[in-house]
Structures are given as structure tokens and as C-alpha cells.
Design an enzyme around this catalytic site. Structure first.
Site, PDB file in Angstrom:
ATOM      1  N   HIS A 371       0.801  -1.232   0.000  1.00  0.00           N
ATOM      2  CA  HIS A 371       0.000   0.000   0.000  1.00  0.00           C
ATOM      3  C   HIS A 371       0.828   1.273   0.000  1.00  0.00           C
ATOM      4  O   HIS A 371       0.270   2.365  -0.004  1.00  0.00           O
ATOM      5  CB  HIS A 371      -0.908   0.045   1.230  1.00  0.00           C
ATOM      6  CG  HIS A 371      -1.997  -0.969   1.215  1.00  0.00           C
ATOM      7  ND1 HIS A 371      -3.249  -0.707   0.711  1.00  0.00           N
ATOM      8  CD2 HIS A 371      -2.015  -2.241   1.636  1.00  0.00           C
ATOM      9  CE1 HIS A 371      -4.010  -1.788   0.834  1.00  0.00           C
ATOM     10  NE2 HIS A 371      -3.283  -2.737   1.403  1.00  0.00           N
ATOM     11  N   LYS A 563      -8.502  13.662   4.768  1.00  0.00           N
ATOM     12  CA  LYS A 563      -7.570  12.532   4.753  1.00  0.00           C
ATOM     13  C   LYS A 563      -6.646  12.691   5.952  1.00  0.00           C
ATOM     14  O   LYS A 563      -6.639  13.748   6.583  1.00  0.00           O
ATOM     15  CB  LYS A 563      -6.756  12.515   3.458  1.00  0.00           C
ATOM     16  CG  LYS A 563      -6.123  13.873   3.101  1.00  0.00           C
ATOM     17  CD  LYS A 563      -5.478  13.871   1.728  1.00  0.00           C
ATOM     18  CE  LYS A 563      -6.442  14.029   0.583  1.00  0.00           C
ATOM     19  NZ  LYS A 563      -6.652  12.803  -0.179  1.00  0.00           N
ATOM     20  N   ARG A 564      -5.874  11.639   6.282  1.00  0.00           N
ATOM     21  CA  ARG A 564      -4.920  11.785   7.362  1.00  0.00           C
ATOM     22  C   ARG A 564      -3.975  12.948   7.098  1.00  0.00           C
ATOM     23  O   ARG A 564      -3.698  13.282   5.935  1.00  0.00           O
ATOM     24  CB  ARG A 564      -4.129  10.486   7.550  1.00  0.00           C
ATOM     25  CG  ARG A 564      -4.879   9.444   8.323  1.00  0.00           C
ATOM     26  CD  ARG A 564      -5.288   9.917   9.700  1.00  0.00           C
ATOM     27  NE  ARG A 564      -4.143   9.950  10.595  1.00  0.00           N
ATOM     28  CZ  ARG A 564      -3.870   9.022  11.489  1.00  0.00           C
ATOM     29  NH1 ARG A 564      -4.675   7.987  11.652  1.00  0.00           N
ATOM     30  NH2 ARG A 564      -2.802   9.101  12.265  1.00  0.00           N
ATOM     31  N   LYS A 569       0.760  14.470   1.757  1.00  0.00           N
ATOM     32  CA  LYS A 569      -0.597  14.776   1.282  1.00  0.00           C
ATOM     33  C   LYS A 569      -0.787  16.288   1.103  1.00  0.00           C
ATOM     34  O   LYS A 569      -1.757  16.732   0.505  1.00  0.00           O
ATOM     35  CB  LYS A 569      -1.638  14.209   2.240  1.00  0.00           C
ATOM     36  CG  LYS A 569      -1.623  12.672   2.310  1.00  0.00           C
ATOM     37  CD  LYS A 569      -2.619  12.159   3.330  1.00  0.00           C
ATOM     38  CE  LYS A 569      -2.534  10.663   3.575  1.00  0.00           C
ATOM     39  NZ  LYS A 569      -3.147   9.849   2.510  1.00  0.00           N
ATOM     40  N   THR A 671      -8.483   6.772  -1.842  1.00  0.00           N
ATOM     41  CA  THR A 671      -9.840   6.260  -2.075  1.00  0.00           C
ATOM     42  C   THR A 671     -10.868   7.361  -1.836  1.00  0.00           C
ATOM     43  O   THR A 671     -11.950   7.339  -2.410  1.00  0.00           O
ATOM     44  CB  THR A 671     -10.136   5.062  -1.149  1.00  0.00           C
ATOM     45  OG1 THR A 671      -9.687   5.374   0.171  1.00  0.00           O
ATOM     46  CG2 THR A 671      -9.445   3.799  -1.641  1.00  0.00           C
ATOM     47  N   LYS A 675     -14.502   8.533  -3.781  1.00  0.00           N
ATOM     48  CA  LYS A 675     -15.788   8.824  -3.117  1.00  0.00           C
ATOM     49  C   LYS A 675     -16.281  10.221  -3.498  1.00  0.00           C
ATOM     50  O   LYS A 675     -17.473  10.430  -3.746  1.00  0.00           O
ATOM     51  CB  LYS A 675     -15.621   8.742  -1.592  1.00  0.00           C
ATOM     52  CG  LYS A 675     -15.287   7.350  -1.085  1.00  0.00           C
ATOM     53  CD  LYS A 675     -14.768   7.356   0.352  1.00  0.00           C
ATOM     54  CE  LYS A 675     -14.096   6.024   0.667  1.00  0.00           C
ATOM     55  NZ  LYS A 675     -13.330   6.049   1.920  1.00  0.00           N
TER      56      LYS A 675
HETATM   57  O1  73E Z   1      -2.790   5.720  -0.851  1.00  0.00           O
HETATM   58  C1  73E Z   1      -3.336   5.066   0.269  1.00  0.00           C
HETATM   59  C2  73E Z   1      -4.204   3.917  -0.200  1.00  0.00           C
HETATM   60  O2  73E Z   1      -5.310   4.391  -0.923  1.00  0.00           O
HETATM   61  C3  73E Z   1      -2.221   4.533   1.155  1.00  0.00           C
HETATM   62  O3  73E Z   1      -1.473   5.625   1.633  1.00  0.00           O
HETATM   63  C4  73E Z   1      -2.816   3.761   2.311  1.00  0.00           C
HETATM   64  O4  73E Z   1      -3.577   2.672   1.768  1.00  0.00           O
HETATM   65  C5  73E Z   1      -4.681   3.102   0.984  1.00  0.00           C
HETATM   66  C6  73E Z   1      -5.440   1.878   0.558  1.00  0.00           C
HETATM   67  O5  73E Z   1      -4.736   1.149  -0.389  1.00  0.00           O
HETATM   68  C7  73E Z   1      -1.779   3.231   3.232  1.00  0.00           C
HETATM   69  N1  73E Z   1      -1.878   3.156   4.576  1.00  0.00           N
HETATM   70  C8  73E Z   1      -0.754   2.614   5.018  1.00  0.00           C
HETATM   71  N2  73E Z   1       0.018   2.362   4.002  1.00  0.00           N
HETATM   72  N3  73E Z   1      -0.613   2.754   2.887  1.00  0.00           N
HETATM   73  C9  73E Z   1      -0.435   2.326   6.406  1.00  0.00           C
HETATM   74  C10 73E Z   1       0.885   2.033   6.779  1.00  0.00           C
HETATM   75  C11 73E Z   1       1.166   1.760   8.103  1.00  0.00           C
HETATM   76  C12 73E Z   1       0.154   1.767   9.051  1.00  0.00           C
HETATM   77  C13 73E Z   1      -1.139   2.041   8.678  1.00  0.00           C
HETATM   78  C14 73E Z   1      -1.420   2.327   7.355  1.00  0.00           C
END
Ligand code: 73E
Length: 832
Positions: A371, A563-564, A569, A671, A675
Site C-alpha cells: 500500500h 484525509k490523514r 498529502k 480512495t 468517493k
Molecule cells: O494511498 C493510500 C491507499 O489508498 C495509502 O497511503 C494507504 O492505503 C490506501 C489503501 O490502499 C496506506 N496506509 C498505510 N500504508 N498505505 C499504512 C501504513 C502503516 C500503518 C497504517 C497504514
């Protein structure tokens, strides 16, 4: 006969869908029989609980039928392993998916209650940080809807993501206690408790034949208690399960200590064991690297694997030959990667299987989704910690690594030690580390990224040598979102218009929305679409007033970034643009711009200093702008406190503009972008993550793209990026950054907002905020122009909704089924 709200016809797992009379009777029955109260004195909370209990009669019916069907059919199933599930509320979602929302609304109305008031009784189930956890929640919704045998596994955190408050503009974290008063959607399953081990040491023994055997003598045994949350598929399809593990001290172990007089020790052990599932780590995209986090990961993976094996053995006994054919496990990032050596341990040490046979099974079972490419999020565990917590697993990882280096790496690159160093699961350095990403790739039969560009970068930048070894292992599955929650339930006005224009099938066949494109120039539909947007904005304006005290005008353009909070970002890029507009207004009292409301929603990880400074700066700038008469309502800035799924459901339907402004190459997918576009917002975005695919779908006229591309970012870094150059070359940038340092926004306290300027100049601006600033401002200028043409804007908004059918999580799941899991759908029929 009374005019009863009808529910849709039952087609799947749920035999009889409720009428409003059914629900009314059941609600009153539960109010008396389950809640022990009476119509005349019941609190809203009691009414809500009674209604949930009434809904559950149908949910549990579907659950039983689904489980019976899966058992009888004995088909291959997918097991989604995720440390996070960001479920939000389940009340309206379950009602919508059952097709019983209108019936419930009527039943409650007849009982003198407003369904929306009851919805507000529910705490969000916030067992996740952001996109990754919410994706897991959308995926389990789609898997149930599409009738795939699937189970989600995770942790039953006592405290989900912290609640956010602002104190003088600064983020304060408060604990989240989502189940303080119970949770009607979960079922405890004591009959399926598991026990798992941690700590201790490994003994090498030899049997009579001289064969070596490793015996792990654990230092601690911990009990995992499963809580099942039914996952209701849309319109009576399957009701699957999300199984979350709660940790407890093992009774067996504690009694020993207790009986030998160690009462205090025994209770300390209880506390320590319960700590494992106590809190969700609040870091999104950063690796905490803490012992407790590794134990959390192992705890839920081990419990889940044992649960899967128990179920498998019910049919196959000790015959392991079908395990790989029956069981697929999807690893949601590397967080559950410890499941790979754990399955090896179970097969080799417990089932006494040969290494090759065991490894062959693993390689048929595991698939890994990456991810993120951010280095700070790529998990690594120190060998020292591993040895302490999971000594036997460390040995197994060494053996996996040894064979990998000898049988794979050295065969393709004989004698190339540099390649071995780069590919080794163990990173060498002053402290040796276990690289969980490498382990995940080596142990999985498929690896995917979450948007096309991200999957390409996973191959080219993250694991190029792994691609050389196994070219077919790598694939892409672009993320998606469930249109049931993110359109049907959260935007009922637009849903109704869609039902009337494109038909009622769009919630499970989102490509149907394409039919709406034929109406993009139709003045009547344009008016209807924009009237709905306006009503949604008026609703949000009321929520904003209640939560923040700020009045906003629904006629203004609503520009939303939710978003976070993270530097990549670039919420601070948004802030710089706001400051530019404000400054222009002050310099030119007649500055001509479409009135705009900038809305933010974001939590910062509690230890992420700069992220918290950015929140503070936005709040301070907001205070100043919102109270400045000279602005004459052209600008408002609102930071919504405690952003979460429930707030997203209110903000997304009200957005005109969607801010998707990450540095190219940094946002794997996103995502929220999907939405917002689905609800008719126009994206201002970089060519990053899924924005690229959104742009392809909606067309260049209906999105405002700006900024450096991935290749340009790389080229700029290669050439050497000097943010100071932009500061000196662009007087507006210089003026804004200098302004932030004065006491204009923090009277009497100059320098309070200086952290942003420092990070952008002395800190080198790692996310290229200044490099993209000018093109960002231009992209907004374009949007301002577009908004002045009402019909033109309506057309763009309509075409956004019409064009994003690709981004349903149903499509993502079908892609996983085809490219990874190779599952058969298993439709469920209710038993008569
Ligand atoms: O771009 C997003 C993505 O849409 C990405 O940053 C996020 O995953 C979403 C779903 O695919 C994400 N979160 C984390 N890594 N990628 C993450 C890493 C460590 C702890 C918690 C979350």
C-alpha cells in the site's frame, strides 16, 4: 390496509425481509424483552439497541444460511488478514444492504421516532487509521455482496483511533471507547477460543533416528477470544463474517502462578495479556517498531491461522494436500506478514511436514498487497526483538532466507554478493533487521499495488530484482469503494435521482452510472443535480455550525480536503493557496473570486510534530480569516474536529471541489478521491495514485490537474531541488511564508506558525510544495472560472458521477478473484 413501507424482495441469504410492521413489533418486543424497559420511558439509546436487535434477527438468519451453504459447498475461501478495519457505523449500512431502510424508517416514525436521531446513537467502529483500514471495510462489503466465501480477520481493539479535539487550535487526543455501552453487532464465540505463544527459547533435540527437531518452549501463553461481526451483502446476498480477536491471559497459565502465591504476578500477567488488543496504533504510514506492535501482529495472525486450520481439519483431518487449494490468505500490507513463518512453523514443527512440502503450501496460500512506497512505512523489525519475542520464527525466517539466496538469487546472479545484500530478508548494518516487505514477496504467490502507477513503481523502484526473479508474481489491482455506503446510504437525494435516471441497479453494477452522461447537457437534470448538491451543502453548513460555531454559506463553493494529515498529502500546500487568496483580497478589496469555503478534516499521528503544527496553523489562519470583515464572505476556512467515517459521510455529498494534491509518486492510490468524484465533486489533483485513472475516466475537461509528474519529480530530485530558489523567485510565495512567521495570525506570539516555513526552506521541502505551488494556484484559478458558468459546472459534476463506475470495490474484488484468488462465487439460498 395500511400503507406499509415495503422492503425489496429477498433473493439470497435472508429468507423474509421485514415489513415495517414486522420491524415495529420486533422493536417493541426487544424493548421489553431484551432491554427491559418500556415505550413510555425508553431512552434513545434503548430504542436504538432495540432496533438493532430487531435488525439482527434478519442479519443472523442470513449469517446462518451463509455459513450452512459454505460448509455444504466446501469451496475455496479467501481470508483477509488486516490489522485495521475502519467500519464506521453499521446501523444504516446494514439496513440499506438488507433492503429494509425504508421499512425501518416507517416503523420508527410510527413509534414516534426519527431514524436519523437513532443513527446518531451509534459510536463509529474506528478500528483503523485511514485508507488502508477503510479499504478493508469496503472489500468485505463487496465480498459479501458478490457471494464470495470470505472471512476478515483482525484485532478487536478495545480503543480504536483516538478522538480528536481542538484546544486553542491544537489537536488533543482523547481515548475512543466505542464499546463502553456494548455493541449490538458483535457476537462473542467462546467455543472458538485459541491459545498462542510468545517469548521463551528454542531447544534443539534429536529423535531416536538422529533426526533434528526444534522445540519452542514459550514464555507466555495468551488466549484469543473471537468476536464475530456479520458483514451483510447488498440485497440479501451472503452474510459473511469479520472475526476480531481479543487477547486475554490464558487461564491455564495464570493458575500456576496464582497457586504458588503469586497473586500480584498473576494479575500483572492478566494486564499484560489484555494490553495486546487494548489500543490501535495511531500511526498511518509510519512504522512504530515497538514490541507490542509485533506481538499484536503475531497474536492475530496465529489465532487466525489456527482458526483456519481447525475449520480445514473438520473436513480433511490430517490430510494437508488440499490446504493450498482451499485456503487463500490476503496480507493487507506487511502488517500480517508474520503469518508466513507462522504457517511454516505449524506445518514443519507441529504437523512434522518436510520443509519443501510446507513451503509449497505457503506459496499457494499467501498473496501480498503493498500500500505504500514511503520508506518510513516499510516495516523492519530488529533481529534482537524478533529473537526475544518469536525465537522460533526468527530461525524459520533465516532458513527461508538461506534457501531464497541460494536457490533463487545465486542461480540468477551467481556469485553476486551485492544482489544478495540487497535482496536478503535480513538487512545488515549496525543492527540487523528483518525486512517484512522482502519476506512478503518471497512468501507470496502474488504481489499487487493498489493503483496502476503505484504497481508500476512497486516493480520499478521497490522490488526490481524480485520482478527479474518472478515476473509473473506482480500485478495491479486498483482500489475501489463500496457504492452502497459511499453513495446510496450517504447521499439519499442523489441516489433517488440516479434511481430515476439510470435505473435501480447501479449499487451493484456501478457502470450503469454511465447512462447519466446522456443527461449531462439536460437543463432539468442539471438543475436537479445542483439542487441536490445545494441541499447537501445546506445540511453540512448546519453540521459545521453545530460543531465549530462557524457560519458558512451553501451558495459558496465547498472545497474539501479530508484525509490523514501528512506532509506528502500536502495540506500545507492548500493552506498556502488560502493565504494567497486572503492576501490578494487584502491587497485588492475588490478582488474578484467565487466565494469559497475551504473545509479540512484530518487527524495527525500523536507523535508527528509537524503534522500537528500544520493543523494548528490552519486553525489559526481560519480564525483570522473567518472574523475579518474585509473578506466579505469570499473566504471561509473550517477545520472539522474528529474527522472519521461518519463525518466523511456528511462532507462527501456536499463537496464541490475535491483536493487530491499529494506529491506525485507518494500516494499509492487514495480512495477519498473516488468517493468525492462519485458524489459529483470536481478534483483538483496531481497525477498521482488513482487520480491518474480518475482523470482517464472523467476526461481532461472535468478535472483540474496540476503539478510535477512522477518522472519530473524524479528528475528534479536528481538535478538537485532548492526550495529557496522558489522563495526568492516568486514574490507571492515569499510574502506568504514571511507572513506566517509574523504575529498576524497569533497576536503577540510571532513565530508560532514558523514550523511550516522552516520545513519548506531549511528542511529542504521534501514534498516539493513550493515547486508545485504556482501550478496549483493556476489549477484553482481554472476551477474558479468553471464555477462561474453554472450549467458548465453542473455538466462537469454530472460527468464525474457518470464516469467513475470503475472505482466500485466490487470491481476491485473481481480483479482480485481473477488475478489472485481464483475463487468461485457461492450464492446462498435461504432455507425455507
Ligand atoms: O494511498 C493510500 C491507499 O489508498 C495509502 O497511503 C494507504 O492505503 C490506501 C489503501 O490502499 C496506506 N496506509 C498505510 N500504508 N498505505 C499504512 C501504513 C502503516 C500503518 C497504517 C497504514
Amino acid at each position: 390496509m395500511k400503507n406499509q413501507a415495503k422492503s425489496q424482495l429477498a433473493t439470497g441469504a435472508v429468507a423474509h425481509l421485514p415489513t415495517s410492521d414486522d420491524l415495529k413489533n420486533s422493536i417493541v418486543r426487544h424493548l421489553h424483552g431484551t432491554l427491559g424497559t418500556d415505550i413510555n420511558k425508553a431512552s434513545r439509546q434503548a430504542w436504538w439497541s432495540a432496533t438493532c436487535a430487531a435488525v439482527n434477527e434478519y442479519v443472523f438468519d442470513g449469517l446462518r444460511n451463509t455459513q450452512r451453504t459454505h460448509y455444504e459447498q466446501n469451496t475455496r475461501a479467501v481470508h483477509y488478514f488486516s490489522l485495521e478495519y475502519l467500519m464506521g457505523r453499521l446501523f444504516s449500512n446494514n439496513l440499506h444492504n438488507l433492503g429494509a431502510y425504508d421499512a425501518a424508517k416507517q416503523a420508527l416514525a410510527e413509534l414516534g421516532l426519527n431514524i436519523a436521531d437513532l443513527e446518531d446513537q451509534e459510536e463509529d467502529m474506528a478500528l483503523g487509521n485511514g485508507g488502508l483500514g477503510r479499504l478493508a471495510a469496503c472489500f468485505i462489503d463487496s465480498m459479501a455482496t458478490l457471494n464470495y466465501p470470505a472471512i476478515g480477520y483482525g484485532i478487536h481493539y478495545e480503543h480504536g483511533l483516538f478522538k480528536q479535539e481542538f484546544s486553542d487550535g491544537r489537536q488533543i487526543e482523547r481515548p475512543d471507547s466505542w464499546r463502553e455501552y456494548g455493541n449490538p453487532w458483535e457476537i462473542c464465540r467462546p467455543e472458538s477460543v485459541q491459545e498462542i505463544s510468545v517469548y521463551g527459547y528454542v531447544e534443539t533435540t534429536y529423535d531416536l533416528q538422529g533426526k533434528m527437531k526444534k522445540v519452542w518452549h514459550p514464555g507466555r501463553i495468551i488466549k484469543g477470544i473471537p468476536w464475530d461481526i456479520p458483514v451483510v451483502g447488498y440485497q440479501g446476498s451472503s452474510v459473511n463474517v469479520l472475526r476480531l480477536w481479543e487477547s486475554r491471559a490464558s487461564g491455564f497459565f495464570n493458575w500456576d502462578v496464582f497457586n504458588s502465591g503469586g497473586y500480584i504476578d498473576a494479575s500483572r500477567e492478566n494486564v499484560e495479556a489484555e494490553t495486546i488488543s487494548k489500543v490501535l496504533y495511531p500511526n498511518d504510514e509510519t512504522d512504530a517498531g515497538k514490541e507490542l506492535r509485533l506481538i499484536q501482529q503475531y497474536f492475530f495472525c496465529s489465532c487466525s491461522l489456527k482458526d483456519i486450520i481447525r475449520r480445514y481439519k473438520r473436513t480433511y483431518g490430517d490430510d494437508w494436500s488440499q490446504f493450498g487449494a482451499q485456503v487463500a490468505i490476503q496480507l493487507n500490507d506487511t502488517h500480517p506478514a508474520i503469518a508466513i513463518p507462522e504457517l511454516m512453523r505449524i506445518l514443519v514443527d507441529r504437523a512434522e511436514m518436510g520443509w519443501d512440502e510446507a513451503w509449497n503450501i505457503c506459496q499457494h496460500v499467501f498473496a501480498y498487497t503493498n500500500h505504500t512506497l514511503l520508506p518510513e512505512a516499510l516495516e523492519k523489525w530488529s533481529v534482537r526483538l524478533f529473537e526475544k519475542v518469536l525465537p522460533r520464527h526468527l530461525e524459520i525466517i533465516y532458513e527461508i532466507n538461506r534457501r531464497f539466496l541460494v536457490e533463487q538469487v545465486d542461480v540468477l546472479w551467481p556469485g553476486d554478493n551485492e544482489k544478495k545484500r540487497k535482496l536478503s530478508i535480513i538487512e545488515e548494518g549496525h543492527e540487523h533487521m528483518v525486512r517484512m516487505g522482502h519476506l512478503s514477496v518471497v512468501g507470496s504467490f502474488r504481489v499487487n499495488g493498489v493503483a496502476q502507477i503505484h504497481s508500476d513503481l512497486v516493480k520499478s523502484d521497490l522490488f526490481p530484482e524480485m520482478v527479474a526473479l518472478w515476473p509473473d508474481k506482480f500485478t495491479n489491482v486498483t482500489n475501489g469503494v463500496t457504492p452502497r455506503r459511499w453513495l446510496k446510504a450517504c447521499n439519499p437525494r442523489l441516489s433517488k435521482l440516479l434511481d430515476e435516471t439510470v435505473g435501480v441497479d447501479w449499487p451493484r453494477d456501478l457502470k450503469q452510472l454511465k447512462k447519466l452522461a446522456a443527461y449531462a447537457d439536460d437543463a432539468q437534470i442539471q438543475d436537479a443535480f445542483m439542487a441536490i448538491k445545494h441541499q447537501n451543502k445546506a445540511d453540512l453548513a448546519q453540521t459545521v455550525k453545530e460543531l465549530t460555531g462557524v457560519s458558512i454559506d451553501p451558495h459558496a463553493m465547498f472545497d474539501i480536503q479530508i484525509k490523514r494529515l501528512h506532509e506528502y498529502k500536502r495540506q500545507h500546500l492548500n493552506l498556502l493557496h488560502i493565504l494567497a487568496l486572503y492576501r490578494r483580497i487584502l491587497q485588492n478589496p475588490d478582488y474578484d473570486m467565487v466565494p469559497r469555503v475551504f473545509l479540512f478534516g484530518a487527524k495527525a499521528a500523536p507523535g508527528y510534530k509537524l503534522a500537528k503544527e500544520i493543523i494548528y496553523a490552519i486553525n489559526k489562519v481560519a480564525e483570522k480569516i473567518n472574523s475579518d470583515k474585509r473578506v466579505k464572505n469570499r473566504l471561509k476556512v473550517v477545520f472539522m474536529p474528529n474527522y472519521r467515517v461518519t463525518l466523511a459521510e456528511k462532507m462527501i455529498p456536499a463537496a464541490d471541489v475535491s483536493e487530491q494534491i499529494s506529491t506525485a509518486g507518494k500516494e499509492a492510490s487514495g480512495t477519498g478521491n473516488m468517493k468525492l468524484a462519485l458524489n459529483g465533486a470536481i478534483t483538483v489533483g496531481t497525477l498521482d495514485g488513482a487520480n491518474i485513472e480518475i482523470a482517464e475516466e472523467v476526461g481532461a475537461d472535468n478535472i483540474s490537474i496540476f503539478g510535477l509528474t512522477v518522472d519530473e519529480v524524479k528528475a528534479l530530485h536528481a538535478k538537485g531541488y532548492h526550495s529557496w530558489d522558489y522563495y526568492y523567485a516568486d514574490p507571492e510565495i515569499k510574502a506568504i511564508l514571511d507572513w506566517l512567521e509574523t504575529d498576524y495570525f497569533t497576536p503577540g506570539k510571532p513565530g508560532e506558525l514558523g514550523a511550516i516555513k522552516r520545513s519548506l526552506l531549511e528542511g529542504g521541502d521534501p514534498y516539493l510544495v513550493l515547486a508545485d505551488f504556482r501550478s496549483y494556484v493556476d489549477a484553482h484559478q481554472k476551477v474558479d472560472g468553471w464555477y462561474r458558468d453554472k450549467a458548465g459546472w453542473a455538466k462537469k459534476a454530472i460527468l464525474n458521477t457518470a464516469s467513475v463506475g470503475k472505482f466500485t470495490s466490487d470491481r476491485s474484488i473481481e480483479d482480485y478473484v481473477e488475478r489472485v484468488w481464483k475463487l468461485e462465487a457461492c450464492p446462498v439460498t435461504a432455507k425455507p
